[in-house]
Write a protein that holds these residues in place. Structure first.
Motif, PDB file in Angstrom:
ATOM      1  N   LEU A 266       0.846  -1.193   0.000  1.00  0.00           N
ATOM      2  CA  LEU A 266       0.000   0.000   0.000  1.00  0.00           C
ATOM      3  C   LEU A 266       0.881   1.242   0.000  1.00  0.00           C
ATOM      4  CD1 LEU A 266      -2.735  -0.966   2.635  1.00  0.00           C
ATOM      5  CD2 LEU A 266      -2.894  -1.111   0.138  1.00  0.00           C
ATOM      6  N   ALA A 270      -2.561   5.705   0.134  1.00  0.00           N
ATOM      7  CA  ALA A 270      -3.593   4.760   0.592  1.00  0.00           C
ATOM      8  C   ALA A 270      -3.771   4.864   2.102  1.00  0.00           C
ATOM      9  CB  ALA A 270      -3.223   3.336   0.201  1.00  0.00           C
ATOM     10  N   THR A 329      -5.829  -2.483  -6.609  1.00  0.00           N
ATOM     11  CA  THR A 329      -5.774  -2.118  -5.191  1.00  0.00           C
ATOM     12  C   THR A 329      -6.878  -1.126  -4.872  1.00  0.00           C
ATOM     13  OG1 THR A 329      -3.367  -2.360  -5.280  1.00  0.00           O
ATOM     14  CG2 THR A 329      -4.291  -1.241  -3.356  1.00  0.00           C
TER      15      THR A 329
END
Length: 443
Positions: A266, A270, A329
């Protein structure tokens, strides 16, 4: 830049024998409205000459300032695939404007557009994929909905156990004919409960598509003699219906939530985005969960989130990061339900996430254990807050969260808060069947 010109719209109406056009817009509470015109009035509509009485729409304007104009978004033109092939009906989703040519500040679509522009100015585009759940119920002899479910199926069941399969297939068929890319459609946990998911897209189109999806599902259910309900918790003894939203941000075409060098893959953006969501989760609750009934879904044992926390995979916290990485993602917010106004929900979520990025807010430690199994002391030690327990508490939290109120704007936040307190008061004074059964005999 629009895909269609005014001449394109007129030509498609003529070529496809369209007789009626629904000029659709959404009120602040997420109810789809429309002004219907005949095909020979379409040029007036395309020239922004269609007026409606805004004072008749709850939460819009006062009687003395009632004239409002509908500005069709040409790219939303769709012909409804059901019904007769002659004298067909189409729709255009509209923005709402004041007579002076200024956007109406109470238009939920305008509010989302403003936040999307803020993201664009920072170099980001915002993509969202929703997971919409609903129930199919029988109707009575007068055509009114009951809470008698259409089948006894459960999670991922198929026909003949899943008696809603044919209706759901018909819904998917019609949605695909309207340009939807359907990712999945299946039976959900409760009897008569279903889910239809479509592919992620930019936030404005996704909000438009959620409103369209609900209209299509209700329309096709009715053609099958059923009633489709997006009520969050129509029956006390079964799971409620949610509308999880999966969010990602892109810059220069790449998913900025993904970072292969990080332990969890990440990016800093994020983590900051998650921190922004969590910081305003309680203040957003009256928007993501807008009804008295919404909070009867957010209870222990119903797989719906109660706690302001985040995790990887673990489904008990409010925010979850699904397993997919790379360009897929995303961050999943699990509390919204399908009674919400999708324009307002996506606006406050994006704004909260952007604030997290701008302020470089630090996400709290992730919670990988099942929070439902923790005792009070464990949750206190980990600083895990609860979402509001009811609509009154949620509305008070919205009132206190000036950031969320500013995103909604003065007009909408004041009207919305006033209406939600009124809704709570109307509910609070009711004497329910539960109270009669619990107290009448023994007190």
């Amino acid at each position: 830049m629009s895909r269609y010109t005014k001449q394109d719209i007129i030509r498609m109406i003529q070529d496809n024998d369209v007789e009626f056009i629904r000029l659709q817009f959404t009120d602040i509470f997420g109810t789809l409205k429309n002004v219907a015109i005949t095909a020979n009035q379409v040029e007036r509509a395309l020239n922004h000459q269609c007026v409606f009485d805004g004072s008749a729409i709850e939460g819009f304007v006062r009687m003395e300032e009632s004239d409002m104009y509908l500005y069709p978004d040409l790219d939303t033109f769709q012909i409804f695939p059901w019904g007769s092939q002659s004298g067909r009906t189409a729709r255009l989703i509209c923005d709402v404007y004041r007579p002076d040519g200024q956007p109406f500040e109470g238009d939920p679509r305008y509010i989302l557009k403003k936040v999307i522009r803020q993201a664009w100015d920072m170099g980001y585009t915002f993509e969202v994929g929703p997971e919409c759940e609903f129930f199919l119920f029988h109707t009575d002899d007068n055509g009114m909905p009951t809470t008698i479910t259409h089948d006894k199926g459960s999670y991922f069941d198929l026909g003949p156990v899943d008696l809603g399969e044919n209706a759901r297939r018909d819904m998917v068929y019609n949605l695909e004919n309207m340009g939807f890319e359907i990712d999945a459609a299946h039976h959900e946990v409760a009897s008569g409960q279903h889910e239809i998911d479509f592919s992620p897209n930019d936030a404005l189109k996704t909000a438009d598509d959620i409103m369209t999806l609900k209209l299509v599902i209700k329309s096709i259910a009715k053609r099958h003699g059923l009633h489709a309900s997006f009520m969050p918790k129509p029956k006390s003894d079964v799971s409620g219906s949610g509308m999880h939203i999966n969010m990602s941000m892109r810059k220069d075409g790449k998913n900025v939530f993904y970072d292969p060098a990080d332990e969890l893959e990440l990016s800093p953006d994020a983590y900051h985005f998650i921190a922004g969501l969590l910081a305003h989760a309680r203040g957003m609750a009256a928007v993501t969960n807008p009804l008295v009934n919404s909070y009867k879904r957010l209870v222990n044992g119903d797989e719906a989130p109660l706690y302001v926390a985040w995790s990887i995979m673990n489904r008990s916290p409010l925010v979850r990061v699904p397993a997919a990485r790379g360009e897929e993602t995303c961050v999943e917010l699990r509390c919204p339900d399908p009674a919400c106004n999708p324009y307002l929900v996506l606006a406050v979520c994006l704004a909260a996430g952007l604030e997290g990025i701008k302020e470089k807010m630090a996400a709290p430690a992730r919670i990988d254990r099942n929070i439902f199994h923790m005792d009070r002391d464990e949750k206190t030690a980990l600083h895990i807050e609860k979402l509001p327990l009811d609509l009154w508490e949620a509305t008070r939290e919205l009132e206190k969260d000036r950031f969320v109120c500013d995103v909604l704007g003065k007009h909408v936040s004041e009207k919305y808060i006033e209406a939600k307190f009124k809704e709570w008061d109307n509910y609070r004074v009711q004497v329910t069947e539960w109270e009669i059964a619990e107290y009448l005999y023994r007190i």
